[in-house]
Design a protein around this motif. Structure first.
Motif: not given
Length: 218
Positions: A65-80
């Protein structure tokens, strides 16, 4: 369904997503180095990756049971993501600028991890849970005869010393003495040459020190 299986391996996954990007962009991507090995690290509330090549995509099968609250991937990346899967992928071959991919809240357990490079290679990544603090865990079994296992944890690569002493403070065994990689570890102590009685196991690393009492019963 099978039209989505671009590499014809019988599975529809992150490799097919990565195969599609060069088709859309005309194949003019800097592929970088191929990947031969990768490690996914869970470190507190952060997920990081260590890889020997250029990452194009990542698929994690997860539970928790989790929530991704901050991402550090660069421009041109996506996360789903949903409750069972996390996908990260690049649209333009921009390199990752930090090993930290994202931070999360809650409980996250990785069941499997597939890492893909721009050559279409898929590598099953190892996963590692990294503790937040130094720990000397209780020896098991205790009392013991004549073998006990001592588990310990270190949050970063560090020089670790673990020794055993009798009740008079005399050193009776050196169990660990050297540079140890971050993570969870164990060492086995065979006290068969010693007399029955109480002993103390001490772990030191930098400013950290912990001591526990164990009992050897023949």
């Amino acid at each position: 369904l099978y039209t989505a299986d671009l590499n014809s391996d019988g599975f529809i996954n992150i490799q097919d997503v990565v195969e599609l990007i060069p088709i859309i962009l005309g194949g003019n991507l800097s592929k970088g180095l191929p990947i031969e090995s990768s490690i996914i690290n869970l470190h507190g509330d952060k997920l990081t990756i260590d890889s020997d090549g250029s990452l194009a995509g990542l698929q994690l099968e997860v539970i928790g049971d989790f929530i991704i609250d901050y991402q550090t991937i660069p421009i041109g990346w996506d996360i789903r993501n949903d409750e069972s899967k996390i996908l990260l992928y690049s649209f333009n071959a921009n390199p990752l600028i930090t090993p930290i991919l994202f931070e999360y809240i809650g409980n996250l357990e990785i069941v499997s991890a597939l890492v893909v490079d721009w050559y279409g290679n898929g590598v099953n990544a190892k996963t590692k849970i990294i503790p937040e603090t130094f720990q000397l865990k209780s020896a098991y079994p205790n009392p013991f005869n004549p073998i006990t296992t001592i588990n310990y944890a270190i949050p970063y690569d560090a020089y670790v010393v673990i020794k055993a002493f009798d009740v008079r403070g005399k050193e009776v065994a050196e169990l660990v003495n050297g540079q140890i990689e971050e993570g969870y570890h164990e060492v086995v102590w065979d006290a068969s040459k010693l007399s029955s009685g109480m002993y103390f196991v001490r772990m030191t690393s930098g400013d950290f020190k912990a001591v526990q009492k164990v009992v050897f019963v023949k």
